[in-house]
Design a protein around this motif. Structure first.
Motif, PDB file in Angstrom:
ATOM      1  N   ILE A 104       0.866  -1.165  -0.021  1.00  0.00           N
ATOM      2  CA  ILE A 104       0.029   0.167  -0.039  1.00  0.00           C
ATOM      3  C   ILE A 104       0.946   1.077  -0.007  1.00  0.00           C
ATOM      4  N   LEU A 105       1.890   1.348   0.974  1.00  0.00           N
ATOM      5  CA  LEU A 105       2.512   2.707   1.191  1.00  0.00           C
ATOM      6  C   LEU A 105       3.947   2.176   1.291  1.00  0.00           C
ATOM      7  N   PRO A 106       4.707   1.694   0.179  1.00  0.00           N
ATOM      8  CA  PRO A 106       5.875   1.319   0.238  1.00  0.00           C
ATOM      9  C   PRO A 106       6.958   2.614   0.394  1.00  0.00           C
ATOM     10  N   GLY A 107       7.754   2.418   1.418  1.00  0.00           N
ATOM     11  CA  GLY A 107       8.727   3.552   1.723  1.00  0.00           C
ATOM     12  C   GLY A 107       8.021   4.675   2.737  1.00  0.00           C
ATOM     13  N   VAL A 108       6.792   4.565   3.141  1.00  0.00           N
ATOM     14  CA  VAL A 108       5.971   5.375   3.911  1.00  0.00           C
ATOM     15  C   VAL A 108       5.740   4.753   5.248  1.00  0.00           C
ATOM     16  N   PHE A 109       5.932   5.422   6.139  1.00  0.00           N
ATOM     17  CA  PHE A 109       5.301   4.641   7.644  1.00  0.00           C
ATOM     18  C   PHE A 109       4.443   5.702   8.302  1.00  0.00           C
ATOM     19  N   LEU A 110       3.553   4.861   8.855  1.00  0.00           N
ATOM     20  CA  LEU A 110       2.288   5.981   9.285  1.00  0.00           C
ATOM     21  C   LEU A 110       2.767   5.937  10.670  1.00  0.00           C
ATOM     22  N   GLY A 111       2.468   7.115  11.185  1.00  0.00           N
ATOM     23  CA  GLY A 111       2.654   7.215  12.864  1.00  0.00           C
ATOM     24  C   GLY A 111       1.419   7.645  13.495  1.00  0.00           C
ATOM     25  N   TYR A 112       1.203   7.719  14.775  1.00  0.00           N
ATOM     26  CA  TYR A 112       0.126   7.744  15.551  1.00  0.00           C
ATOM     27  C   TYR A 112       0.247   8.252  16.930  1.00  0.00           C
ATOM     28  N   LYS A 113      -0.903   9.202  17.493  1.00  0.00           N
ATOM     29  CA  LYS A 113      -0.757   9.344  18.888  1.00  0.00           C
ATOM     30  C   LYS A 113      -1.949   9.160  19.395  1.00  0.00           C
ATOM     31  N   MET A 114      -2.269   8.512  20.939  1.00  0.00           N
ATOM     32  CA  MET A 114      -3.402   8.095  21.138  1.00  0.00           C
ATOM     33  C   MET A 114      -3.900   9.356  22.471  1.00  0.00           C
ATOM     34  N   TYR A 115      -5.046   9.671  22.495  1.00  0.00           N
ATOM     35  CA  TYR A 115      -5.449  10.582  23.626  1.00  0.00           C
ATOM     36  C   TYR A 115      -6.870   9.924  24.334  1.00  0.00           C
ATOM     37  N   ASP A 116      -6.890  10.110  25.820  1.00  0.00           N
ATOM     38  CA  ASP A 116      -7.804   9.489  26.434  1.00  0.00           C
ATOM     39  C   ASP A 116      -8.885  10.861  26.779  1.00  0.00           C
ATOM     40  N   THR A 117     -10.086  10.687  26.282  1.00  0.00           N
ATOM     41  CA  THR A 117     -10.994  11.999  26.316  1.00  0.00           C
ATOM     42  C   THR A 117     -11.813  11.392  27.832  1.00  0.00           C
ATOM     43  N   CYS A 118     -11.655  10.296  28.085  1.00  0.00           N
ATOM     44  CA  CYS A 118     -12.458   9.824  29.457  1.00  0.00           C
ATOM     45  C   CYS A 118     -13.832   9.988  29.289  1.00  0.00           C
ATOM     46  N   ALA A 119     -14.431   9.986  27.822  1.00  0.00           N
ATOM     47  CA  ALA A 119     -16.058  10.226  27.809  1.00  0.00           C
ATOM     48  C   ALA A 119     -16.438  11.423  28.150  1.00  0.00           C
ATOM     49  N   SER A 120     -15.675  12.399  28.063  1.00  0.00           N
ATOM     50  CA  SER A 120     -16.109  13.950  28.313  1.00  0.00           C
ATOM     51  C   SER A 120     -15.994  14.674  26.840  1.00  0.00           C
ATOM     52  N   ILE A 121     -17.325  15.509  27.007  1.00  0.00           N
ATOM     53  CA  ILE A 121     -17.362  16.166  25.702  1.00  0.00           C
ATOM     54  C   ILE A 121     -16.416  17.280  25.800  1.00  0.00           C
ATOM     55  N   ALA A 122     -16.189  17.981  27.046  1.00  0.00           N
ATOM     56  CA  ALA A 122     -15.287  19.090  27.131  1.00  0.00           C
ATOM     57  C   ALA A 122     -13.742  18.444  27.055  1.00  0.00           C
ATOM     58  N   ARG A 123     -13.455  17.262  27.355  1.00  0.00           N
ATOM     59  CA  ARG A 123     -12.105  16.981  27.070  1.00  0.00           C
ATOM     60  C   ARG A 123     -11.766  16.750  25.681  1.00  0.00           C
ATOM     61  N   SER A 124     -12.853  16.222  24.957  1.00  0.00           N
ATOM     62  CA  SER A 124     -12.813  15.853  23.659  1.00  0.00           C
ATOM     63  C   SER A 124     -12.632  17.136  22.880  1.00  0.00           C
TER      64      SER A 124
END
Length: 792
Positions: A32-52
């Protein structure tokens, strides 16, 4: 790439692992993406709309430390290219509102609110789970399929529940389903508010409850239901909780056994289960989320401190995760994990096209979120399991659901059994299909529960709404006469065609019985007998007169007129028979013309006899020569002329507008009256009027001659006969007009017979009495008496 993570729960951690699996699978292949690597970050919103919202602002500005973005920073190019998440509709709406202006594609695996399909509000939102627009309609069709028209509804008091239930209610009304109640609650509501929901269920009469609830809200409700021992209700659920094993485990009292609902179709992704449970905390100790997860799962601590509880053991990192039986190893939510997987691959395939990847990718292409958003919207590919992935014009995938039934097993564990499918892409009548298998319903029965406000109205009745209640509450009212309903639950009754009438059950129209005066019925038989009796009497009188034809009493007043009168009376008696039987074109013309002509012939003869009496008296006066002007020839001519006038009237009547057979549908509602329509009313009354004129003339002349000096003055008897005749026909007119159906014919026959008998008895019976019983009076001398009157 950044993932908005719900909370540190087993389910949330499974979603995170699913995304990691997809990313690492893409990075470990060159297809699919030869030579390209996907990165990611994860966030915890704690089911809160304000935090989202704070997280959305952070990722859109690439500033994780600062959540309050200044006005200038909003124009700063976003570094993040796509967002996978949230799983809750309310949080997704908050995030989509923030990232939409930046055109950052947001792909949710589990947010189903139909409101998110509004591209004017959420232009960059997409999802890999069908919209509740389809689920709500599918639920309504499912409820309708089982004949449940009286249901209760409970929903989560958030965007997911309120919007979904609104669509369900709208569709249910279109399908004739009524909601007895519709209540909302949220898991954080005060206990008394949640108890109010339970109280409403207790007092309700509906036995089916549609629950548009999140799995967490369902947990709260299950607890309350168990406390109040509320069982015996049929639950209909959404994809949020219907295949959630956690909800099934918490239902210790088996209140939800037999529940039925919709779920995302089952899915299998090779290698995902092994990857999800392959967590190595020793190699990921820098990841605080993994450490916290491991300590929570095995109830231990990696770094013991003086403040740590004494009962917590030391974590080694070598604990056997795969051997544990807990929520994390439960893969019942694999369809949702698959949605996460598809969302990541959608972004990867979009990048594949944008970067023009073949053996290598074009690294010179400048990436921006808008380009990626357009690429994702137009993407269409198949996963390694052969599942086709694409988005429609509002960013939704094809809507397909499995129909799930909660079936308890022998060991008390609930099995989520697939019993049917729903495919929104098919024609409306084929979207819902159920397998031919026995379903388990509430309280472990195999009989489909009944939940209606009013029982079905049987054919022959129709529904009448109960005042102040929904349309599903009604009374069954019997159809009126002449109306039917041939289907159950008919809204109204149908009028039968004119020649048909409703049967006793009011469920079919039957041919109306034809009614006419027939020989077989009692009234017809009596009238026929009277007619034949009159004919026989006339024949006997004629025989007597013929036998004594040379005697003075027969020769008086012209015996030829007497025999002609007897003949006409015979015809009068016989013509009454033409009024009997089923009317036909010929019988209708015959009966009225025969009646008119024979009676005129009869009246002509009577008139002739009356005139003879008067002329005979005039002739007996000295010097009178009047009888030469009214001899036998003149008498015959007068009878002929009077009769011909009636013949002409009848011919004109039959030529211009003759009587015809007619089906009278108005006089009697449940029968067809077969009668003869007059055609021309003028013709009928002209015939009748002419007869009346002659009868009146006879009466006047006879009345004038009643006191002539004659031992046997025939004028007296003619007067009586004409008096009877006129009385009969004067009473006939109102009786004929007011009598319904065949009775009007009977009245007409009775008038014919009564007037004929009157003439026969009054004119001829006295003469027969003398001929048979008083022969001594039948002499010329006795006829002359003391006077000198001459009779001919």
């Amino acid at each position: 790439m950044k993932y908005v993570y719900l909370s540190l729960t087993y389910r949330g951690f499974q979603y995170a692992q699913s995304m990691r699996f997809a990313i690492e699978e893409i990075n470990n292949t060159t297809e699919i993406l030869p030579g390209v690597f996907l990165g990611y970050k994860m966030y915890d919103t704690c089911a809160s709309i304000a935090r989202s919202v704070r997280v959305a602002l952070a990722v859109s500005s690439d500033n994780e430390a600062v959540f309050e973005i200044s006005e200038s920073s909003c124009t700063k190019p976003a570094q993040v290219q796509a967002i996978i998440g949230e799983t809750s509709s309310s949080q997704c709406m908050a995030i989509a509102t923030v990232v939409g202006p930046f055109h950052i594609p947001q792909i949710s695996p589990f947010a189903t609110c139909a409101c998110l399909s509004d591209k004017s509000k959420y232009p960059s939102f997409l999802r890999t789970i069908p919209s509740d627009y389809y689920q709500s309609r599918a639920l309504a069709q499912l409820v309708k399929h089982f004949g449940w028209t009286w249901v209760g509804a409970i929903r989560s008091n958030n965007d997911y529940g309120n919007k979904g239930m609104a669509t369900f209610t709208e569709t249910a009304q279109q399908l004739g389903i009524c909601l007895e109640y519709s209540v909302a609650f949220f898991r954080t509501d005060p206990p008394n508010k949640i108890q109010n929901v339970i109280d409403i269920i207790k007092i309700s009469t509906s036995k089916v409850i549609v629950a548009f609830l999140s799995n967490v809200d369902m947990d709260v409700l299950i607890y309350k239901l168990s406390q109040n021992n509320l069982s015996g209700y049929q639950w209909v659920g959404t994809e949020s909780w219907i295949v959630d094993s956690h909800n099934a485990e918490n239902d210790h009292h088996h209140i939800l056994d037999g529940a039925i609902g919709l779920s995302i179709p089952k899915a299998h992704v090779r290698g995902m289960k092994e990857f999800i449970i392959n967590v190595k905390p020793l190699t990921l100790q820098s990841n605080k989320m993994i450490i916290e997860f491991w300590e929570t799962l095995f109830n231990c601590k990696f770094n013991q401190s003086n403040s740590s509880p004494e009962n917590l053991k030391q974590c080694t990192g070598q604990e056997d995760l795969a051997g544990e039986q807990h929520g994390f190893t439960d893969m019942s939510l694999m369809p949702i994990f698959n949605n996460v997987y598809k969302g990541v691959y959608a972004v990867a395939h979009a990048l594949h096209k944008i970067l023009d990847c073949n053996k290598t990718c074009n690294h010179k292409v400048q990436l921006d979120p808008f380009t990626i958003l357009q690429g994702v919207k137009n993407i269409k590919f198949k996963t390694k399991e052969g599942e086709e992935v694409y988005f429609n014009e509002v960013g939704d995938p094809p809507a397909k659901y499995e129909i799930i039934n909660w079936e308890p097993t022998e060991n008390g564990v609930v099995a989520f059994v697939t019993v049917g499918l729903y495919d929104a892409s098919l024609p409306a009548d084929k979207q819902l299909s159920l397998e031919n298998q026995t379903l388990i319903w509430t309280q472990n029965t195999t009989q489909v529960p009944v939940s209606v406000c009013s029982k079905k109205c049987s054919p022959g009745t129709h529904k009448v709404l109960q005042k102040g209640k929904p349309v599903c509450c009604y009374d069954c009212i019997r159809c009126a006469e002449g109306e039917i309903s041939y289907i159950a639950d008919s809204i109204s009754c149908v009028q039968c065609p004119p020649e048909f009438w409703s049967n006793d059950r009011r469920d079919a129209c039957i041919k109306k019985e034809a009614e006419f005066l027939s020989y077989e019925e009692m009234m017809g038989a009596l009238l026929t007998a009277a007619s034949l009796c009159g004919t026989c009497m006339t024949a006997i009188v004629a025989f007597i007169f013929f036998t004594y034809r040379k005697t003075p009493i027969v020769r008086a007043n012209n015996s030829e007129l007497s025999f002609l009168l007897l003949f006409s009376l015979t015809l009068c008696f016989l013509c009454s028979l033409t009024f009997m039987g089923r009317p036909s074109e010929w019988s209708c013309m015959l009966r009225h013309t025969a009646f008119g002509i024979t009676f005129v012939l009869c009246m002509s003869c009577v008139l002739g006899k009356t005139v003879v009496v008067l002329m005979a008296f005039r002739a007996s006066l000295p010097g009178s020569n009047v009888m030469k002007w009214f001899g036998p020839t003149q008498q015959r001519l007068s009878v002929l002329v009077f009769t011909l006038i009636q013949v002409v009237i009848c011919v004109l009547w039959l030529t211009i507008s003759p009587p015809f057979p007619f089906k009278n549908l108005k006089v009697v509602k449940d029968r067809i009256i077969l009668e003869c329509a007059l055609g021309s009313a003028v013709g009928f009354w002209a015939v009748l009027g002419y007869i009346g004129f002659l009868a009146l003339l006879c009466f006047v002349l006879a009345f004038l001659a009643r006191k002539l000096p004659d031992n046997f003055n025939e004028a007296k008897f003619i007067t009586f006969s004409m008096l009877i005749f006129c009385a009969v026909w004067l009473t006939f007119i109102p009786a004929y007009v007011s009598s319904p159906g065949k009775f009007s014919v009977a009245v007409e026959i009775f008038a014919i017979l009564a007037s004929s008998f009157g003439l026969l008895i009054c004119i001829f019976i006295p003469k027969c009495y003398i001929l048979l019983l008083k022969p001594k009076k039948n002499t010329k001398k006795n006829m002359m008496g003391k006077g000198e009157q001459k009779t001919l």
